[in-house]
Design an enzyme around this catalytic site. Structure first.
Site, PDB file in Angstrom:
ATOM      1  N   LYS A 119       5.565   3.216   2.166  1.00  0.00           N
ATOM      2  CA  LYS A 119       4.480   3.569   1.246  1.00  0.00           C
ATOM      3  C   LYS A 119       4.738   4.903   0.558  1.00  0.00           C
ATOM      4  O   LYS A 119       4.392   5.076  -0.605  1.00  0.00           O
ATOM      5  CB  LYS A 119       3.137   3.615   1.992  1.00  0.00           C
ATOM      6  CG  LYS A 119       2.618   2.225   2.302  1.00  0.00           C
ATOM      7  CD  LYS A 119       1.177   2.252   2.750  1.00  0.00           C
ATOM      8  CE  LYS A 119       0.687   0.836   2.993  1.00  0.00           C
ATOM      9  NZ  LYS A 119      -0.533   0.779   3.757  1.00  0.00           N
ATOM     10  N   LYS A 214       7.312  -9.254   1.546  1.00  0.00           N
ATOM     11  CA  LYS A 214       6.006  -9.605   2.104  1.00  0.00           C
ATOM     12  C   LYS A 214       4.980  -9.832   0.982  1.00  0.00           C
ATOM     13  O   LYS A 214       4.988  -9.104  -0.006  1.00  0.00           O
ATOM     14  CB  LYS A 214       5.559  -8.432   2.999  1.00  0.00           C
ATOM     15  CG  LYS A 214       4.403  -8.725   3.916  1.00  0.00           C
ATOM     16  CD  LYS A 214       4.081  -7.515   4.762  1.00  0.00           C
ATOM     17  CE  LYS A 214       3.437  -6.413   3.943  1.00  0.00           C
ATOM     18  NZ  LYS A 214       2.863  -5.327   4.744  1.00  0.00           N
ATOM     19  N   LYS A 217      -0.862  -6.812  -1.531  1.00  0.00           N
ATOM     20  CA  LYS A 217      -1.815  -6.446  -2.585  1.00  0.00           C
ATOM     21  C   LYS A 217      -1.151  -5.580  -3.640  1.00  0.00           C
ATOM     22  O   LYS A 217      -1.603  -5.522  -4.774  1.00  0.00           O
ATOM     23  CB  LYS A 217      -2.954  -5.611  -1.990  1.00  0.00           C
ATOM     24  CG  LYS A 217      -3.864  -6.348  -1.061  1.00  0.00           C
ATOM     25  CD  LYS A 217      -4.777  -5.348  -0.341  1.00  0.00           C
ATOM     26  CE  LYS A 217      -5.582  -6.050   0.726  1.00  0.00           C
ATOM     27  NZ  LYS A 217      -6.255  -5.122   1.635  1.00  0.00           N
TER      28      LYS A 217
HETATM   29  P1  TYM Z   1      -4.179  -4.550   5.922  1.00  0.00           P
HETATM   30  O1  TYM Z   1      -5.472  -4.298   5.244  1.00  0.00           O
HETATM   31  O2  TYM Z   1      -2.912  -4.184   5.214  1.00  0.00           O
HETATM   32  O3  TYM Z   1      -4.054  -6.063   6.299  1.00  0.00           O
HETATM   33  C1  TYM Z   1      -5.060  -6.716   7.029  1.00  0.00           C
HETATM   34  C2  TYM Z   1      -4.446  -7.736   7.979  1.00  0.00           C
HETATM   35  O4  TYM Z   1      -3.679  -8.687   7.242  1.00  0.00           O
HETATM   36  C3  TYM Z   1      -2.361  -8.777   7.795  1.00  0.00           C
HETATM   37  N1  TYM Z   1      -1.416  -9.033   6.699  1.00  0.00           N
HETATM   38  C4  TYM Z   1      -0.530 -10.038   6.699  1.00  0.00           C
HETATM   39  N2  TYM Z   1      -0.275 -11.010   7.598  1.00  0.00           N
HETATM   40  C5  TYM Z   1       0.689 -11.894   7.286  1.00  0.00           C
HETATM   41  N3  TYM Z   1       1.398 -11.852   6.129  1.00  0.00           N
HETATM   42  C6  TYM Z   1       1.183 -10.894   5.198  1.00  0.00           C
HETATM   43  N4  TYM Z   1       1.859 -10.882   4.065  1.00  0.00           N
HETATM   44  C7  TYM Z   1       0.170  -9.923   5.469  1.00  0.00           C
HETATM   45  N5  TYM Z   1      -0.319  -8.854   4.782  1.00  0.00           N
HETATM   46  C8  TYM Z   1      -1.289  -8.324   5.558  1.00  0.00           C
HETATM   47  C9  TYM Z   1      -2.125  -7.424   8.433  1.00  0.00           C
HETATM   48  O5  TYM Z   1      -1.132  -7.499   9.436  1.00  0.00           O
HETATM   49  C10 TYM Z   1      -3.494  -7.103   8.991  1.00  0.00           C
HETATM   50  O6  TYM Z   1      -3.678  -7.724  10.255  1.00  0.00           O
HETATM   51  N6  TYM Z   1      -3.594  -0.995   9.290  1.00  0.00           N
HETATM   52  C11 TYM Z   1      -4.297  -2.215   9.029  1.00  0.00           C
HETATM   53  C12 TYM Z   1      -5.800  -2.084   9.077  1.00  0.00           C
HETATM   54  C13 TYM Z   1      -6.353  -1.481  10.310  1.00  0.00           C
HETATM   55  C14 TYM Z   1      -6.392  -2.093  11.581  1.00  0.00           C
HETATM   56  C15 TYM Z   1      -7.046  -1.153  12.441  1.00  0.00           C
HETATM   57  C16 TYM Z   1      -5.956  -3.318  12.069  1.00  0.00           C
HETATM   58  C17 TYM Z   1      -6.919  -0.253  10.431  1.00  0.00           C
HETATM   59  N7  TYM Z   1      -7.349  -0.060  11.705  1.00  0.00           N
HETATM   60  C18 TYM Z   1      -7.231  -1.424  13.779  1.00  0.00           C
HETATM   61  C19 TYM Z   1      -6.159  -3.584  13.426  1.00  0.00           C
HETATM   62  C20 TYM Z   1      -6.798  -2.655  14.257  1.00  0.00           C
HETATM   63  C21 TYM Z   1      -3.898  -2.681   7.656  1.00  0.00           C
HETATM   64  O7  TYM Z   1      -3.457  -1.929   6.835  1.00  0.00           O
HETATM   65  O8  TYM Z   1      -4.193  -3.927   7.397  1.00  0.00           O
END
Ligand code: TYM
Length: 356
Positions: A119, A214, A217
């Site tokens: 990032k 991947k 967004k």
């Molecule tokens: P975020 O918002 O990027 O994504 C949310 C969830 O979607 C999953 N994900 C994917 N899974 C499969 N293929 C993909 N291309 C893909 N893109 C996203 C992510 O693995 C995630 O499960 N850091 C986290 C948010 C967070 C969090 C937490 C998660 C903050 N605190 C505590 C679990 C527990 C994140 O950026 O997710």
């Protein structure tokens, strides 16, 4: 001495719109886990503001996206009565525990985080301290509730390992005090070491334009992803244009090796239909992509259409969504507050006197 009950915590960032990766990598499992666990699902608005404002879109967009993500949770099948749905900033314990963890986590640990490196890119000196500290806040999210299971996509694995390291170090550093106060759970210490739950045939959904990247967004091309708000025509167009290779689909999984786009589309079909990749290949193996893509369009529209419609219905009444988030925050806070009080006692912070 209380045992650790199985408790799930997970979250998504309210930056732009959720996509099929979020749905198959996480949300589908969240819905299923409601049957067996106490579940807390958070809209992580404090994480969302860690990149530059151009990326997160500013205050009006953050409010809109927070409601939209909450609506997506509900529309996909998270029941706000059974599970807790709330936005992170409403429960102050997240920021408080993150501060304590800032003093537990080591610089070297954060320097290893690949997501930060990706990032931040080349402009490292110019990114926010929050972006760097992001995984520490994530550890606080999970441990504030002593969550034991965290359903996420594969890209979060390293952050979960860091969470376990932080929990372990806190338990070790304060072992004596935990023992003295009697706030630990036997040999396990104060915090459990949470398990990542990375499950299903689509734990890493890839871009529709490039099977080695991947689905995300932040990809400049909207044709790289299917958004949960896309209508049927858009879904059909995106799948028909998805990159493939010239060969027929294989009949067995090993035939997908070295064919990332084929592997991705098969994984998506499996995730949406609840089948395994092997089952999908036994149905479509030997056939051309055109036929398979037609079936994938029908399946995607059948599965995602009702979710988009329910999201629209919910978002027509933002007050209702806000009430759900507020109720969820009250319930989350009721779990977090005593844990945070214990943490403060363990660290040695003097408590404020209760008003008599
Ligand atoms: P975020 O918002 O990027 O994504 C949310 C969830 O979607 C999953 N994900 C994917 N899974 C499969 N293929 C993909 N291309 C893909 N893109 C996203 C992510 O693995 C995630 O499960 N850091 C986290 C948010 C967070 C969090 C937490 C998660 C903050 N605190 C505590 C679990 C527990 C994140 O950026 O997710």
């Amino acid at each position: 001495m209380a045992a650790f009950l199985p408790r799930v915590f997970s979250g998504m960032q309210p930056t732009s719109t959720l996509h099929l990766g979020n749905y198959l990598g996480a949300l589908v499992n969240w819905v299923a886990m409601q049957e067996t666990h106490d579940c807390i699902y958070c809209v992580v608005d404090m994480h969302a503001i860690t990149p530059s404002m151009e990326v997160w879109g500013g205050p009006v967009e953050l409010t809109r996206a927070t409601r939209e993500v909450a609506a997506a949770y509900i529309a996909a099948g998270v029941d706000p009565k059974r599970s807790i749905i709330f936005n992170q900033s409403q429960v102050t314990g997240h920021a408080e525990l993150a501060w304590v963890f800032n003093t537990v986590a080591r610089l070297g640990w954060l320097n290893r985080m690949t997501q930060f490196k990706e990032k931040a890119g080349k402009d490292r000196e110019n990114v926010s301290v929050g972006l760097y500290d992001y995984p520490v806040l994530m550890a606080a999210d999970i441990l504030l509730y002593k969550a034991t299971h965290v359903p996420v996509g594969e890209d979060q694995k390293q952050h979960l390992e860091l969470t376990r390291d932080i929990a372990q170090k806190f338990n070790n550093d304060f072992a004596e005090q935990i023992e003295k106060l009697g706030t630990g759970t036997g040999d396990l210490g104060f915090f459990p070491l949470p398990e990542p739950m990375i499950q299903g045939p689509a734990t890493r959904v890839m871009s529709l334009r490039d099977g080695t990247k991947k689905m995300s967004k932040s990809d400049a091309s909207d044709f790289s992803r299917i958004n949960l708000t896309d209508d049927a025509d858009t879904i059909a167009q995106k799948i028909r244009k998805a990159k493939t290779d010239p060969e027929a689909l294989p009949s067995e999984e090993k035939g997908l090796e070295g064919r990332p786009e084929a592997e991705n589309l098969v994984g998506i079909y499996a995730g949406l239909s609840g089948a395994t990749r092997a089952q999908v290949l036994s149905q479509f193996g030997g056939g051309q992509f055109s036929g398979f893509k037609g079936a994938l369009v029908d399946l995607s529209v059948a599965k995602l259409g009702p979710i988009a419609a329910e999201m629209r219905r919910l978002l027509a009444d933002p007050g209702h969504v806000d009430a759900i988030l507020s109720d969820g925050a009250d319930r989350a806070d009721a779990i977090a507050a005593p844990i945070m009080r214990d943490v403060k006692d363990i660290v040695g912070f003097v408590r404020r006197r209760q008003a008599s």
